[in-house]
Design a protein around this motif. Sequence first.
Motif, mmCIF file in Angstrom:
data_model
loop_
_atom_site.group_PDB
_atom_site.id
_atom_site.type_symbol
_atom_site.label_atom_id
_atom_site.label_comp_id
_atom_site.label_asym_id
_atom_site.label_seq_id
_atom_site.Cartn_x
_atom_site.Cartn_y
_atom_site.Cartn_z
ATOM 1 N N GLY A 252 102.401 -30.284 11.875
ATOM 2 C CA GLY A 252 103.244 -29.433 11.041
ATOM 3 C C GLY A 252 102.457 -28.312 10.388
ATOM 4 N N ALA A 253 101.266 -28.612 9.880
ATOM 5 C CA ALA A 253 100.439 -27.584 9.247
ATOM 6 C C ALA A 253 100.013 -26.515 10.244
ATOM 7 C CB ALA A 253 99.216 -28.234 8.607
ATOM 8 N N LEU A 254 99.640 -26.924 11.448
ATOM 9 C CA LEU A 254 99.251 -25.965 12.477
ATOM 10 C C LEU A 254 100.436 -25.103 12.904
ATOM 11 C CD1 LEU A 254 96.938 -28.278 14.631
ATOM 12 C CD2 LEU A 254 96.223 -26.395 13.127
ATOM 13 N N ASN A 255 101.601 -25.729 12.984
ATOM 14 C CA ASN A 255 102.802 -24.983 13.332
ATOM 15 C C ASN A 255 103.138 -23.944 12.261
ATOM 16 O OD1 ASN A 255 106.056 -25.092 12.734
ATOM 17 N ND2 ASN A 255 105.600 -24.815 14.910
ATOM 18 N N MET A 256 103.036 -24.328 10.994
ATOM 19 C CA MET A 256 103.334 -23.387 9.916
ATOM 20 C C MET A 256 102.309 -22.257 9.860
ATOM 21 S SD MET A 256 104.942 -25.258 6.625
ATOM 22 C CE MET A 256 106.255 -26.465 6.725
ATOM 23 N N TRP A 257 101.060 -22.564 10.173
ATOM 24 C CA TRP A 257 100.037 -21.517 10.224
ATOM 25 C C TRP A 257 100.380 -20.483 11.300
ATOM 26 C CZ3 TRP A 257 96.692 -21.327 14.660
ATOM 27 C CH2 TRP A 257 95.808 -20.246 14.647
ATOM 28 N N TRP A 258 100.739 -20.944 12.473
ATOM 29 C CA TRP A 258 101.001 -20.032 13.581
ATOM 30 C C TRP A 258 102.321 -19.265 13.394
ATOM 31 C CZ3 TRP A 258 98.102 -18.116 17.341
ATOM 32 C CH2 TRP A 258 98.741 -17.423 18.374
ATOM 33 N N ASP A 259 103.317 -19.929 12.837
ATOM 34 C CA ASP A 259 104.654 -19.339 12.725
ATOM 35 C C ASP A 259 104.908 -18.647 11.393
ATOM 36 O OD1 ASP A 259 105.450 -20.006 15.250
ATOM 37 O OD2 ASP A 259 106.661 -21.733 14.667
ATOM 38 N N ALA A 260 103.869 -18.341 10.649
ATOM 39 C CA ALA A 260 104.057 -17.749 9.322
ATOM 40 C C ALA A 260 104.851 -16.453 9.376
ATOM 41 C CB ALA A 260 102.707 -17.512 8.660
ATOM 42 N N ASP A 261 104.678 -15.663 10.426
ATOM 43 C CA ASP A 261 105.380 -14.384 10.508
ATOM 44 C C ASP A 261 106.876 -14.565 10.706
ATOM 45 O OD1 ASP A 261 104.750 -15.448 13.034
ATOM 46 O OD2 ASP A 261 104.910 -13.488 14.008
ATOM 47 N N ILE A 262 107.272 -15.457 11.602
ATOM 48 C CA ILE A 262 108.712 -15.645 11.812
ATOM 49 C C ILE A 262 109.333 -16.494 10.707
ATOM 50 C CG2 ILE A 262 108.562 -15.302 14.301
ATOM 51 C CD1 ILE A 262 108.740 -18.266 14.701
ATOM 52 N N ASP A 263 108.553 -17.373 10.094
ATOM 53 C CA ASP A 263 109.065 -18.147 8.960
ATOM 54 C C ASP A 263 109.464 -17.222 7.808
ATOM 55 O OD1 ASP A 263 108.798 -20.553 10.230
ATOM 56 O OD2 ASP A 263 106.982 -21.174 9.178
ATOM 57 N N ALA A 264 108.736 -16.124 7.650
ATOM 58 C CA ALA A 264 109.022 -15.190 6.566
ATOM 59 C C ALA A 264 110.339 -14.455 6.786
ATOM 60 C CB ALA A 264 107.885 -14.172 6.443
ATOM 61 N N VAL A 265 110.784 -14.365 8.026
ATOM 62 C CA VAL A 265 112.001 -13.624 8.371
ATOM 63 C C VAL A 265 113.240 -14.498 8.289
ATOM 64 C CG1 VAL A 265 113.159 -12.346 10.227
ATOM 65 C CG2 VAL A 265 110.699 -12.049 9.841
ATOM 66 N N MET A 266 113.095 -15.777 8.619
ATOM 67 C CA MET A 266 114.251 -16.666 8.714
ATOM 68 C C MET A 266 114.603 -17.264 7.349
ATOM 69 S SD MET A 266 113.169 -18.576 12.283
ATOM 70 C CE MET A 266 114.615 -19.633 12.316
ATOM 71 N N ARG A 267 115.889 -17.250 7.041
ATOM 72 C CA ARG A 267 116.333 -17.780 5.738
ATOM 73 C C ARG A 267 115.957 -19.258 5.570
ATOM 74 N NH1 ARG A 267 122.473 -16.982 6.280
ATOM 75 N NH2 ARG A 267 121.874 -17.322 8.454
ATOM 76 N N ARG A 268 116.079 -20.012 6.660
ATOM 77 C CA ARG A 268 115.839 -21.450 6.605
ATOM 78 C C ARG A 268 114.390 -21.780 6.284
ATOM 79 N NH1 ARG A 268 114.456 -25.327 10.488
ATOM 80 N NH2 ARG A 268 114.333 -23.722 12.090
ATOM 81 N N THR A 269 113.463 -20.888 6.590
ATOM 82 C CA THR A 269 112.032 -21.194 6.464
ATOM 83 C C THR A 269 111.286 -20.258 5.513
ATOM 84 O OG1 THR A 269 111.591 -19.814 8.411
ATOM 85 C CG2 THR A 269 111.924 -22.173 8.791
#
Length: 312
Positions: free
Chosen positions: A66-83
């Motif tokens: 989960g931590a590695l996924n959040m590190w890699w997906d930080a850019d799209i997480d910032a765009v999506m309301r859910r994340t």
Amino acid sequence: MANTTGTQSFEYEAQLGDYFALLKPRVMQLVVFTALVGMLAAPTAVHPVVGFASILFVAIGAGASGALNMWWDADIDAVMRRTANRPIPAGKVQPGEALALGVALSGLSVMMLALSANLLAAGMLLFTILFYAVFYSMWLKRSTPQNIVIGGAAGAFPPVIGWIIATGSFSFEPWLMFALIFMWTPPHFWALALFMRGDYDDAGVPMLTVTHGRPSTRRHILAYTILLVILAIGTAFTAIGGPIYLVTALVLNALFLLGAYRIWQRDEDDSEADNYAVERKFFRLSLWYLFLHFGAILAEASLRPLGWGGWS
């Protein structure tokens, strides 16, 4: 490499809870439960201390992913309301800290599982972490609408790992549990994609709703649900099934199939509120669906030593 554009400045001092959130605790709960069921459903008993330690290290490995996924997906997480409120896009944890935590916990979990259980279980845990963090997160998720179909295997490995913890070997039964999670994952996440609507469009993630449209996604949900229903009910007549599981599967799969049919019936001429309600209801049912199926497998395994359960 990971893109952190859009994250906030890092004046905030991270708290312990922020680092824990990096581990995706809700996902970790599912991993722990299915791994535990896999271990307890195996024909070989495990010492309670060994079992507890082994499941703990599986949980740590899931958190590392989960931590590695959040590190890699930080850019799209910032765009999506859910994340958007996850620790990195919310500016609570620096990307480098998430990466370091993920790598450190990955190494710790694999090494300690090898010591507490066996090398095969540790190898499977390592493979699962790499599959999720590298194969799914870094490649599949952003490259193909089959991302969640293939990538769903990462979430399906825990019961196999649990079985190997107990037996030290592969067998047919844990792959049935793997198949249940694997076939459940696409309709579960496609329902989420339907009612979250523009999130994946905004983030540029090629989810099926984005690449093939909502009507095609509805058809895919129904098709995968039909296959899942056949698999789930058929599992009742295997070594990990029994009367309790059969009754549970019949009720849950009737409800799940009905929910998928109602989603399939919908079209874009229906009101947005009606579509949202049907899709969200199906998504919530999908959470109970998996938990109760594995709970029934656990019930069958618990009763079998007492001479009841199964079909014998």
